[in-house]
Design a protein around this motif. Structure first.
Motif, PDB file in Angstrom:
ATOM      1  N   UNK A  20      56.213  24.795  34.315  1.00 50.94           N
ATOM      2  CA  UNK A  20      56.260  24.366  35.540  1.00 50.94           C
ATOM      3  C   UNK A  20      55.386  23.239  35.675  1.00 50.94           C
ATOM      4  N   UNK A  21      55.901  21.960  36.120  1.00 46.78           N
ATOM      5  CA  UNK A  21      54.974  21.079  36.150  1.00 46.78           C
ATOM      6  C   UNK A  21      55.582  20.498  37.539  1.00 46.78           C
ATOM      7  N   UNK A  22      54.462  19.877  38.406  1.00 49.33           N
ATOM      8  CA  UNK A  22      54.839  19.079  39.587  1.00 49.33           C
ATOM      9  C   UNK A  22      54.728  19.955  40.981  1.00 49.33           C
ATOM     10  N   UNK A  23      55.325  19.346  42.049  1.00 48.98           N
ATOM     11  CA  UNK A  23      55.454  19.992  43.295  1.00 48.98           C
ATOM     12  C   UNK A  23      56.642  20.284  43.606  1.00 48.98           C
ATOM     13  N   UNK A  24      57.015  21.285  44.552  1.00 54.40           N
ATOM     14  CA  UNK A  24      58.151  21.406  45.170  1.00 54.40           C
ATOM     15  C   UNK A  24      58.572  20.480  46.085  1.00 54.40           C
ATOM     16  N   UNK A  25      59.842  20.573  46.541  1.00 50.75           N
ATOM     17  CA  UNK A  25      60.457  19.557  47.395  1.00 50.75           C
ATOM     18  C   UNK A  25      59.853  20.167  48.879  1.00 50.75           C
ATOM     19  N   UNK A  26      59.500  21.144  49.127  1.00 50.23           N
ATOM     20  CA  UNK A  26      58.987  21.610  50.345  1.00 50.23           C
ATOM     21  C   UNK A  26      57.604  21.224  50.619  1.00 50.23           C
ATOM     22  N   UNK A  28      56.154  18.696  49.019  1.00 52.26           N
ATOM     23  CA  UNK A  28      56.122  17.369  49.165  1.00 52.26           C
ATOM     24  C   UNK A  28      56.588  16.656  50.709  1.00 52.26           C
ATOM     25  N   UNK A  29      57.576  17.452  51.167  1.00 45.88           N
ATOM     26  CA  UNK A  29      58.042  17.167  52.553  1.00 45.88           C
ATOM     27  C   UNK A  29      56.894  17.443  53.725  1.00 45.88           C
ATOM     28  N   UNK A  34      52.647  15.566  57.521  1.00 48.30           N
ATOM     29  CA  UNK A  34      51.316  15.407  57.868  1.00 48.30           C
ATOM     30  C   UNK A  34      50.892  14.137  57.897  1.00 48.30           C
ATOM     31  N   UNK A  35      51.322  13.171  56.857  1.00 51.44           N
ATOM     32  CA  UNK A  35      50.929  11.833  56.833  1.00 51.44           C
ATOM     33  C   UNK A  35      51.682  11.166  57.920  1.00 51.44           C
TER      34      UNK A  35
END
Length: 158
Positions: A20-26, A28-29, A34-35
């Protein structure tokens, strides 16, 4: 010589997170939301700061132009005129072409009290006047005064 790797970095790992690598879509959203909120909350303050900076810069330019007219009048021993027009002030010597013009940026307004044409005399005095500078839709923020007796130029905030 071949490097040795720790045993916990074994590529044949069968644990549940292996591969498993990276981030989930949730995730990232959530970061994007927040940004976006941070940008939405901060941007009005940044825009207001830019407007007040532009106003302060214009007040300083007008003050410098008035001092220029006063000093030229003293040095050249002739009257200098500062004509307050709707969107600029124009400085000229008696009967001469305009020597300097300061534009009032869009979105700012200038009003004059007493005289719309200020005259600086060779002796250092003037006929006096006040320029009020502010944003077009709001009250004036700066008052730029020219003293009648001395011709001195001062700036103050309301």
């Amino acid at each position: 010589m071949r490097p040795s790797f720790p045993k916990n970095l074994d590529t044949n790992c069968t644990c549940e997170h292996a591969g498993k690598k990276g981030f989930t879509l949730l995730e990232l959203l959530l970061v994007l939301v927040i940004f976006s909120l941070a940008v939405a909350l901060v941007s009005p303050y940044v825009a207001g700061g830019l407007s007040s900076t532009r106003l302060k810069t214009t007040a300083k330019k007008m003050t410098a132009a008035l001092n220029y007219a006063r000093n030229r009048s003293l040095r050249e021993r002739q009257n200098y005129y500062v004509d307050a027009q709707r969107d600029s002030i124009v400085i000229s010597a008696k009967g001469g072409a305009p020597r300097k013009e300061i534009a009032i940026p869009e979105g700012l307004s200038m009003k004059t009290e007493y005289n719309s044409v200020i005259v600086f005399y060779p002796g250092g005095g003037s006929n006096g006047g006040v320029f009020e500078l502010g944003e077009s839709s709001k009250k004036p923020v700066y008052a730029i005064r020219v003293e009648p007796a001395t011709g001195a130029v001062t700036v103050s905030r309301f």
